[in-house]
Design an enzyme around this catalytic site. Sequence first.
Site, PDB file in Angstrom:
ATOM      1  N   HIS A 128      -8.186   3.064   4.632  1.00  0.00           N
ATOM      2  CA  HIS A 128      -8.334   3.659   5.909  1.00  0.00           C
ATOM      3  C   HIS A 128     -10.077   3.757   6.462  1.00  0.00           C
ATOM      4  O   HIS A 128      -9.661   3.575   6.914  1.00  0.00           O
ATOM      5  CB  HIS A 128      -7.587   5.775   5.239  1.00  0.00           C
ATOM      6  CG  HIS A 128      -6.150   5.608   5.359  1.00  0.00           C
ATOM      7  ND1 HIS A 128      -5.645   4.688   4.157  1.00  0.00           N
ATOM      8  CD2 HIS A 128      -5.322   6.281   6.178  1.00  0.00           C
ATOM      9  CE1 HIS A 128      -3.873   5.001   4.740  1.00  0.00           C
ATOM     10  NE2 HIS A 128      -4.095   5.614   5.964  1.00  0.00           N
ATOM     11  N   ASP A 163       1.032  -1.273   0.290  1.00  0.00           N
ATOM     12  CA  ASP A 163      -0.004   0.103  -0.240  1.00  0.00           C
ATOM     13  C   ASP A 163       0.621   1.654   0.183  1.00  0.00           C
ATOM     14  O   ASP A 163       2.452   1.591   0.360  1.00  0.00           O
ATOM     15  CB  ASP A 163      -1.013   0.065   1.518  1.00  0.00           C
ATOM     16  CG  ASP A 163      -1.469   0.962   1.042  1.00  0.00           C
ATOM     17  OD1 ASP A 163      -2.372   1.823   0.739  1.00  0.00           O
ATOM     18  OD2 ASP A 163      -1.785   1.718   2.699  1.00  0.00           O
ATOM     19  N   SER A 164       0.609   2.383  -0.386  1.00  0.00           N
ATOM     20  CA  SER A 164       0.626   3.494  -0.117  1.00  0.00           C
ATOM     21  C   SER A 164       1.216   3.728   1.584  1.00  0.00           C
ATOM     22  O   SER A 164       2.463   4.893   0.939  1.00  0.00           O
ATOM     23  CB  SER A 164      -0.068   4.547  -0.303  1.00  0.00           C
ATOM     24  OG  SER A 164      -1.365   4.828   0.134  1.00  0.00           O
ATOM     25  N   CYS A 219     -11.598   3.478  -0.376  1.00  0.00           N
ATOM     26  CA  CYS A 219      -9.868   3.554   0.176  1.00  0.00           C
ATOM     27  C   CYS A 219      -9.576   2.860   1.633  1.00  0.00           C
ATOM     28  O   CYS A 219     -10.408   2.680   2.569  1.00  0.00           O
ATOM     29  CB  CYS A 219      -9.938   4.977   0.825  1.00  0.00           C
ATOM     30  SG  CYS A 219      -8.167   5.770   1.484  1.00  0.00           S
ATOM     31  N   GLU A 238      -4.604   8.553  10.575  1.00  0.00           N
ATOM     32  CA  GLU A 238      -3.363   8.547  10.880  1.00  0.00           C
ATOM     33  C   GLU A 238      -2.732   9.155  12.156  1.00  0.00           C
ATOM     34  O   GLU A 238      -2.092   8.946  12.855  1.00  0.00           O
ATOM     35  CB  GLU A 238      -2.722   9.261  10.023  1.00  0.00           C
ATOM     36  CG  GLU A 238      -2.953   7.998   8.517  1.00  0.00           C
ATOM     37  CD  GLU A 238      -1.416   7.844   7.518  1.00  0.00           C
ATOM     38  OE1 GLU A 238      -0.911   8.753   7.695  1.00  0.00           O
ATOM     39  OE2 GLU A 238      -2.039   7.523   7.020  1.00  0.00           O
ATOM     40  N   CYS A 280      -4.070  -1.245  -1.966  1.00  0.00           N
ATOM     41  CA  CYS A 280      -4.427   0.176  -1.804  1.00  0.00           C
ATOM     42  C   CYS A 280      -5.771   0.403  -3.221  1.00  0.00           C
ATOM     43  O   CYS A 280      -5.158   0.064  -3.894  1.00  0.00           O
ATOM     44  CB  CYS A 280      -3.095   0.610  -2.391  1.00  0.00           C
ATOM     45  SG  CYS A 280      -2.924   2.069  -2.680  1.00  0.00           S
ATOM     46  N   ASN A 281      -6.734   1.297  -2.609  1.00  0.00           N
ATOM     47  CA  ASN A 281      -8.321   1.090  -4.424  1.00  0.00           C
ATOM     48  C   ASN A 281      -7.326   2.246  -5.017  1.00  0.00           C
ATOM     49  O   ASN A 281      -7.474   2.242  -6.243  1.00  0.00           O
ATOM     50  CB  ASN A 281      -8.605   2.459  -3.326  1.00  0.00           C
ATOM     51  CG  ASN A 281      -9.280   1.175  -2.610  1.00  0.00           C
ATOM     52  OD1 ASN A 281     -10.190   0.360  -3.233  1.00  0.00           O
ATOM     53  ND2 ASN A 281      -9.271   1.250  -1.153  1.00  0.00           N
TER      54      ASN A 281
HETATM   55  N1  DGL Z   1      -4.398   4.227   0.402  1.00  0.00           N
HETATM   56  C1  DGL Z   1      -4.140   4.939  -0.250  1.00  0.00           C
HETATM   57  C2  DGL Z   1      -6.081   3.956  -1.150  1.00  0.00           C
HETATM   58  O1  DGL Z   1      -6.697   3.296  -0.648  1.00  0.00           O
HETATM   59  C3  DGL Z   1      -5.066   5.780   0.087  1.00  0.00           C
HETATM   60  C4  DGL Z   1      -3.714   7.110   0.772  1.00  0.00           C
HETATM   61  C5  DGL Z   1      -3.035   7.487  -0.440  1.00  0.00           C
HETATM   62  O2  DGL Z   1      -3.424   8.300  -0.984  1.00  0.00           O
HETATM   63  O3  DGL Z   1      -1.777   7.153  -0.390  1.00  0.00           O
HETATM   64  O4  DGL Z   1      -6.270   4.552  -1.796  1.00  0.00           O
END
Ligand code: DGL
Length: 268
Positions: free
Chosen positions: A186, A10-11, A184, A152, A73-74
């Site tokens: 989160h 993921d990011s 997303c 976060e 990660c979406n």
């Molecule tokens: N993990 C990212 C998602 O699911 C969200 C956070 C980001 O913007 O990197 O899209």
Amino acid sequence: MDNRPIGVFDSGVGGLTVVKELLQHGPNEQIIYFGDTARVPYGSKSKETVTKYSKQIIRFLLTKNVKGLIVACNTISSNSLEELQKDFDLPILGVVKPGALMAARTSQNQRIGIIGTEATVNSKTYKTLIQEQKPEAKIFGQACPLFVPLVEEGWLTDDVTYQVAKKYLQSLQQVDIDTLVLGCTHYPLLTPVIQEVMGDGVALINPALETVQQFLRLLDRKQSLRENNIPPKHEFYVSDNPKKFCEIGRRMLTDPMEWIHQVNIEAY
Ligand code: DGL
């Protein structure tokens, strides 16, 4: 049987919502997680940049001998998945398709909301995949960028979070949706707030569960599940600030993350 680990990336920390499901539904599997904490957020970046970063992460995870990958990660799943699947020769599953399938199955009135990062909503990938299942479905997208820093910060049910949610979700309250995709990684942590704002008549879809179940079914079909009596030792890697990752991660996972290392991802 294949005792190699599963790579999950993921990011940043958000993908731990997918790890949580994997720990629960595939407790025998070993997980190697990578969170790109130095370069998060991906949600405001271009497709080219997100794809380039994702390829570096996959090259790193391949050094860990993974048997398959979950793109937790979406933003990556909706913008780069096809290119990643084309470039790398191992099973790669993203979170968007399973989430879209679940939404199409769940909605009764064919009016579905999608919330996510700007990059996810603008890609229209959820819309395309849902309409492949249900061509008559109406899809309403809304980017909610402030949800990520609120999660976060650990402000999961604070007043400020309710206020932000009310503002973002206002447009979706007016279009009679019966299903809302938490697009997303989160956002599942904000489920109580989002449910309260949208009301009990709206079903919230967390793509993580469906993704993990699909991935485990895929491994099962390929006879590649881990069949080892030794309990798996999970490994977590980040590109920056392992301490902060650990702090946030503890809120997301009940299991402690014992093995966290920092990696120079630009080198891959
Ligand atoms: N993990 C990212 C998602 O699911 C969200 C956070 C980001 O913007 O990197 O899209």
